[in-house]
Design a protein around this motif. Structure first.
Motif, short mmCIF file in Angstrom:
data_model
loop_
_atom_site.label_atom_id
_atom_site.label_comp_id
_atom_site.label_asym_id
_atom_site.label_seq_id
_atom_site.Cartn_x
_atom_site.Cartn_y
_atom_site.Cartn_z
N THR A 124 -6.14 6.95 7.21
CA THR A 124 -4.95 7.16 5.66
C THR A 124 -3.92 6.18 6.72
O THR A 124 -3.71 4.72 5.77
N THR A 125 -3.83 5.86 7.93
CA THR A 125 -2.78 4.74 8.36
C THR A 125 -3.17 3.08 8.12
O THR A 125 -2.93 2.14 7.66
N VAL A 126 -4.29 3.09 8.50
CA VAL A 126 -4.68 1.68 8.09
C VAL A 126 -5.53 1.35 7.06
O VAL A 126 -5.47 0.34 6.44
N LEU A 127 -5.76 2.21 6.43
CA LEU A 127 -6.37 1.94 4.96
C LEU A 127 -5.35 1.72 4.15
O LEU A 127 -4.46 0.84 3.29
N LYS A 128 -3.58 2.16 4.15
CA LYS A 128 -3.06 1.88 3.73
C LYS A 128 -2.43 0.69 4.02
O LYS A 128 -1.68 -0.20 2.82
N GLU A 129 -2.51 0.32 5.45
CA GLU A 129 -2.42 -1.29 5.52
C GLU A 129 -2.85 -2.46 4.86
O GLU A 129 -2.45 -3.33 4.07
#
Length: 214
Positions: free
Chosen positions: A136-141
């Motif tokens: 989710t950290t990567v998805l948010k970016e």
């Protein structure tokens, strides 16, 4: 080259459909009465890896299609949301940071101020970077880079990080992990839902021209 809304929506749909078919075929193989308990276990493990691959691949492929489309609309810099402007000047910002000079950063400022009416040449390659680990950290970016809202995925953080990404990583590294058939079926529905949400967000932003500055 993706130039029209119809081109983009068709591209997204085509990429979505073949992934749905393959995932559903895996689900059918797992649920068939012909499969033994061991076969179902093996297929569930393989299915988690496949499921993750399609989720990551869909986000990366269609997100890149979307950037290509926005870039090809030939908008000027001042017509776009700030995230796209950041993508455009990122290379200049990186160079300024490396020089460690305030004057170098001033060149970035001058570029933005003096090119408001210039065509926005949005970079496409490697912007939608899943880092082979779409947490989710990567998805948010990624969503920020595309100018999309992360809120629809907030309630799915546990699903994405723990049930999908972590399990896929355990399987990919050869670790023993048991996936029940019912659990697999539930995850399949959830991941299909994630893909549909992402697709709808891209299509809605395209139709409403939500990538433009307010």
């Amino acid at each position: 080259m993706i130039k029209t809304k119809e081109d983009l929506i068709d591209k997204i749909a085509t990429d979505h459909i073949w992934r749905l078919r393959e995932m559903n075929e895996m689900k059918n193989l797992i649920e068939t009465d012909k499969a033994s308990f061991l076969q179902k276990q093996v297929l569930c493990r393989a299915g988690i890896a496949l499921m993750y691959a399609h989720w990551e691949g869909f986000v990366k492929k269609t997100g890149t299609y979307f950037l290509e489309y926005v870039s090809n609309q030939r908008h000027s810099i001042n017509e776009l949301k700030s995230n796209f402007i950041t993508l455009i000047v990122k290379g200049r910002i990186d160079s300024a940071h490396d020089s460690k000079k305030y004057s170098a950063f001033d060149e970035v400022t001058k570029y933005i101020l003096s090119n408001q009416q210039s065509r926005a040449r949005i970079p496409i390659k490697n912007v939608v970077d899943t880092q082979s680990n779409l947490s989710t950290t990567v998805l948010k970016e990624i969503l920020w880079c595309l100018g999309l809202d992360y809120v629809p995925f907030e309630s799915k953080e546990k699903l994405i990080d723990q049930k999908l990404v972590n399990r896929r990583n355990h399987i990919a590294h050869g670790q023993e992990i048991q996936i029940e058939v019912d659990d697999f079926a539930e995850m399949m529905e959830e991941v299909l839902g994630l893909m549909t949400t992402f697709r709808n967000m891209l299509e809605n932003c395209t139709i409403t021209e939500g990538y433009k500055a307010a």
